[in-house]
Design a protein around this motif. Structure first.
Motif, PDB file in Angstrom:
ATOM      1  N   UNK A 165       1.923 -48.691   4.758  1.00 12.14           N
ATOM      2  CA  UNK A 165       1.810 -48.622   3.300  1.00 12.14           C
ATOM      3  C   UNK A 165       2.525 -47.412   2.752  1.00 12.14           C
ATOM      4  N   UNK A 166       2.573 -46.299   3.844  1.00 12.01           N
ATOM      5  CA  UNK A 166       3.276 -44.990   3.645  1.00 12.01           C
ATOM      6  C   UNK A 166       4.774 -45.249   3.641  1.00 12.01           C
ATOM      7  N   UNK A 167       5.490 -46.438   4.230  1.00 12.95           N
ATOM      8  CA  UNK A 167       6.756 -46.302   4.182  1.00 12.95           C
ATOM      9  C   UNK A 167       7.153 -47.048   3.122  1.00 12.95           C
ATOM     10  N   UNK A 168       7.774 -46.421   1.981  1.00 10.48           N
ATOM     11  CA  UNK A 168       8.040 -47.083   0.653  1.00 10.48           C
ATOM     12  C   UNK A 168       9.078 -48.005   0.841  1.00 10.48           C
ATOM     13  N   UNK A 169      10.047 -47.798   1.798  1.00  6.91           N
ATOM     14  CA  UNK A 169      11.031 -48.802   1.874  1.00  6.91           C
ATOM     15  C   UNK A 169      10.694 -50.051   2.538  1.00  6.91           C
ATOM     16  N   UNK A 170       9.647 -50.203   3.335  1.00  7.56           N
ATOM     17  CA  UNK A 170       8.954 -51.398   3.736  1.00  7.56           C
ATOM     18  C   UNK A 170       8.250 -51.971   2.687  1.00  7.56           C
ATOM     19  N   UNK A 171       7.398 -51.262   1.734  1.00 10.15           N
ATOM     20  CA  UNK A 171       6.756 -51.688   0.712  1.00 10.15           C
ATOM     21  C   UNK A 171       7.800 -52.318  -0.301  1.00 10.15           C
ATOM     22  N   UNK A 172       8.834 -51.594  -0.798  1.00  7.62           N
ATOM     23  CA  UNK A 172       9.712 -52.434  -1.477  1.00  7.62           C
ATOM     24  C   UNK A 172      10.365 -53.526  -1.113  1.00  7.62           C
ATOM     25  N   UNK A 173      10.528 -53.681   0.274  1.00  4.20           N
ATOM     26  CA  UNK A 173      11.344 -54.975   0.605  1.00  4.20           C
ATOM     27  C   UNK A 173      10.305 -55.982   0.532  1.00  4.20           C
ATOM     28  N   UNK A 174       8.943 -55.710   0.988  1.00  3.19           N
ATOM     29  CA  UNK A 174       8.051 -56.808   0.774  1.00  3.19           C
ATOM     30  C   UNK A 174       7.712 -57.254  -0.641  1.00  3.19           C
ATOM     31  N   UNK A 175       7.812 -56.463  -1.445  1.00  2.00           N
ATOM     32  CA  UNK A 175       7.771 -56.892  -2.917  1.00  2.00           C
ATOM     33  C   UNK A 175       8.871 -57.719  -3.288  1.00  2.00           C
TER      34      UNK A 175
END
Length: 373
Positions: free
Chosen positions: A304-314
């Protein structure tokens, strides 16, 4: 403190620390976990040499003797006991106020298929009970495996109690070393399964090439570009096409698995970007295939703290709101440990901890062995 206080302990597949969560179940006469309240949560670091050994074993890069495994079981148990005692000291809660510890331990191998399926978690519960003076419940996965299940994931029942909403199709995504989904449809059975690697491969690649335990905010991945040909080779892994129920671990998705699919001329940052893309596409593909009408994805775990990962999921899930469990009052770093506090409570009550619709077990089972103080 009430006797409904439980302490959950877990070190996930990334072995990045021991998560401790003190949880108050303030409805001791009832069965739902919807009133679970996090009293205290914190992650305690591994001793560096011990963590290095765990990571090496998980990556299948080390061979150990039977004596070494037995000693490791005790050393992990001591580390878990120390984390429990530190959590009590840091929270100001007395051991006498804790009904039980629920200890997941550290998974070394998870092989739920084959003629003799097994799952192996270390962290001697007798050592934990002896050093803390608190009744300990441990070894949660093997009973489900013995009943024909995968022994994983184990938290969908808690996810359903805490996060299900009759007004929308939801999913809960745990972003640990491995990613797993809990599907919470408006009507019908709860389902859950592993989707493949989450942080585990990215952490291992980052450690090798940057000397850092994890890729903070996805900055390393952001320096590279997704290698579409490599991504296609990674996604061609037959495991991804298997239907649920299914589970996996670091013993399957490790650096050797990645290296066997490299041409050899890739840059480290491009591989990191591609590993992030692998996490995203395998999660998104699984969600679209099994519950395509999902309108809300609630994420927890370290990823959850990996902003790039969360943005890519969205970006990969248009029409689906992707958010942290913090939006629902649940600390994303504590949800898994809370789950093992709940599983300990279930075991002491003689109640099932698994969901056959998730694990594939032959029926509901009480999970875990109880070790008196």
């Amino acid at each position: 403190m009430p006797a409904s206080l439980y302490l959950g302990l877990i070190s996930g597949t990334s072995a990045d620390g021991i998560d401790a969560a003190l949880v108050d179940f303030d409805d001791p006469a009832g069965t739902p976990a919807s009133k679970a309240r996090l009293v205290f949560g914190r992650t305690y670091p591994w001793q560096p040499a011990l963590r290095a050994q765990l990571v090496a074993l998980g990556q299948q890069s080390a061979q150990v003797s039977l004596d070494a495994i037995a000693e490791l079981d005790v050393r992990i148990g001591r580390a878990f006991a120390d984390a429990a005692l530190q959590a009590l000291a840091d929270s100001g809660i007395a051991a006498a106020d804790v009904a039980a510890i629920g200890s997941h331990g550290q998974t070394l191998r998870h092989r739920p298929d084959g003629e003799s399926p097994y799952t192996l978690q270390l962290g001697d519960p007798s050592t934990i009970a002896e050093r803390t003076g608190i009744r300990t419940v441990a070894d949660f996965r093997r009973r489900d495996v013995a009943a024909g299940g995968h022994g994983a994931p184990l938290l969908p029942a808690l996810h359903a109690a805490l996060l299900r909403d009759d007004g929308e199709d939801r999913a809960v995504l745990n972003l640990g070393g491995i990613a797993n989904l809990t599907l919470l449809p408006r009507t019908g059975d709860v389902r859950g399964f592993d989707t493949g690697p989450a942080n585990g491969l990215m952490d291992a690649w980052c450690l090798r090439h940057r000397g850092e335990a994890f890729d903070r905010d996805g900055a390393f991945a952001a320096q590279g570009r997704v290698d579409d040909a490599l991504l296609a080779r990674l996604c061609a892994e037959p495991w991804f096409a298997l239907p649920p129920p299914k589970s996996t671990g670091r013993d399957q998705f490790h650096l050797g698995w990645v290296e066997s699919r490299l041409r050899g001329d890739e840059t480290p940052q491009d591989v990191q970007a591609t590993l992030l893309a692998l996490t995203v596409c395998t999660i998104a593909d699984a969600l679209r295939a099994i519950q395509p009408n999902t309108t809300r994805l609630v994420a927890c775990g370290g990823g959850v703290h990996n902003r790039a990962l969360m943005a890519a999921l969205a970006g990969a899930l248009p029409g689906c709101e992707v958010e942290s469990s913090a939006a629902h009052g649940l600390d994303p770093d504590a949800v898994e440990a809370m789950g093992f506090a709940w599983l300990a409570r279930q075991a002491l009550r003689g109640l099932p901890g698994n969901l056959p619709s998730v694990s594939g077990a032959r029926g509901p089972r009480v999970l875990g062995g109880i070790y008196p103080p």
